[in-house]
Design an enzyme around this catalytic site. Structure first.
Site, mmCIF file in Angstrom:
data_model
loop_
_atom_site.group_PDB
_atom_site.id
_atom_site.type_symbol
_atom_site.label_atom_id
_atom_site.label_comp_id
_atom_site.label_asym_id
_atom_site.label_seq_id
_atom_site.Cartn_x
_atom_site.Cartn_y
_atom_site.Cartn_z
ATOM 1 N N ASP A 67 1.063 -0.917 -0.636
ATOM 2 C CA ASP A 67 0.010 0.383 0.356
ATOM 3 C C ASP A 67 0.841 0.880 -0.137
ATOM 4 O O ASP A 67 0.272 2.281 0.402
ATOM 5 C CB ASP A 67 -0.839 0.266 1.667
ATOM 6 N N HIS A 68 2.444 1.429 0.057
ATOM 7 C CA HIS A 68 3.212 2.045 0.015
ATOM 8 C C HIS A 68 4.251 2.380 -1.396
ATOM 9 O O HIS A 68 4.516 3.120 -1.530
ATOM 10 C CB HIS A 68 4.383 2.218 1.011
ATOM 11 N N HIS A 269 -3.175 7.594 6.888
ATOM 12 C CA HIS A 269 -2.767 6.541 7.202
ATOM 13 C C HIS A 269 -4.230 5.622 8.372
ATOM 14 O O HIS A 269 -3.865 4.761 9.367
ATOM 15 C CB HIS A 269 -1.865 5.496 7.629
#
Length: 306
Positions: A67-68, A269
């Site tokens: 996800d990064h 986040h």
């Protein structure tokens, strides 16, 4: 300058939130953008803004969870066709980042038309870019994760021309000397230039955290920061559960900004279990617990750094 949150969701995208991507616009100091993490569909989020990929000069990756970083292949390749030709891009991140990028570009037969430098980082690394100081700090997560402390250069005060004229110093090239130097000698006389300037400004301190549970290095990174961008996957609930998954609970983050005298906290986040109604309620509660200005970012949230 401003911070632009392009993706604010934890782990998975939602209908309202994309995965992690944050932009630091350095305008008007420098005509460029820096990116912190590059989640899936980051380039699609950019299409909804005025950001130009050709002016993206540095990307800082906190850690290698998908996800990064899953937005990197698209951003890197599309930059070739969006003003990036021949303009160097530097990519920073943990060990393994170069292998990831090289593998994706090789297997997909992608060719970049600009120089790409990949620097794999470690705790304590320091870099200077355009007089901007960057310090890397290791965090505590399931895999190596890092935070970046950014210290902008101090800015000099403006000349008070009326004072110079009153002193008999006419406008001309010598004014540049007064602006650039602490002392100027003119006609045999030494002038302390601070007497002819407004007060300068200290450079802003900005900190971008990757995923982490509480750790000692967080404290030194965040100390006296003007702005901290920090993950908070758990805005309420069980503190121990957040630590079990190597993430931060809101109590952890509030303790950090309090001990570090942080002025502004931007939370990102955010877990997809929180609705907009939940977030509004929790934010109201959070702001009763701290003197730090707190905001829970949604996608495309912008914060002007004055």
């Amino acid at each position: 300058m401003k911070i632009i949150c392009l993706g604010t969701s934890a782990g998975l995208p939602t209908k309202e939130r994309n995965t992690q991507t944050t932009i630091l616009s350095l305008n008007p100091l420098y005509n460029e953008y820096w990116m912190f993490d590059c989640g899936e569909a980051a380039q699609h989020q950019i299409l909804h803004t005025s950001i130009k990929l050709g002016r993206l000069t540095h990307i800082f990756i906190s850690h290698l969870h998908g996800d990064h970083i899953f937005g990197l292949p698209g951003v890197l390749t599309s930059r070739s066709f969006q003003g990036g030709q021949d303009k160097k891009l530097t990519l920073y991140g943990p060990t393994g980042l170069k292998q990831f990028v090289d593998t994706v570009l090789t297997i997909s037969c992608s060719h970049l038309n600009y120089p790409l430098e990949i620097i794999e980082i470690d705790h304590g690394d320091e870099f200077v870019i355009n007089d901007i100081e960057i310090t890397v700090g290791a965090l505590k997560h399931g895999i190596p994760s890092f935070g970046y402390r950014i210290v902008m250069p101090d800015t000099a005060g403006n000349l008070i021309k009326e004072k110079l004229i009153a002193e008999g110093i006419a406008p001309g090239p010598v004014y540049k000397e007064f602006k650039l130097h602490e002392q100027v000698t003119l006609n045999g006389k030494i002038y302390n230039t601070k007497d002819f300037k407004t007060a300068g400004k200290k450079g802003k301190k900005l900190v971008f955290f990757g995923d982490t549970m509480p750790c000692e290095n967080e404290v030194s990174l965040a100390e006296n920061a003007d702005v901290v961008v920090h993950e908070c996957t758990y805005l309420d609930g069980d503190v121990e559960l957040s630590h079990k998954y190597c993430h931060s609970h809101i109590d952890d983050v509030l303790s950090l900004v309090s001990s570090g005298s942080v002025k502004k906290l931007i939370i990102n986040h955010v877990s997809n279990r929180y609705t907009t109604k939940d977030i509004n309620r929790l934010l109201a509660e959070i702001n009763t617990k701290t003197e730090c200005e707190v905001f829970i970012a949604d996608d495309f949230y912008e914060y002007d750094i004055e």
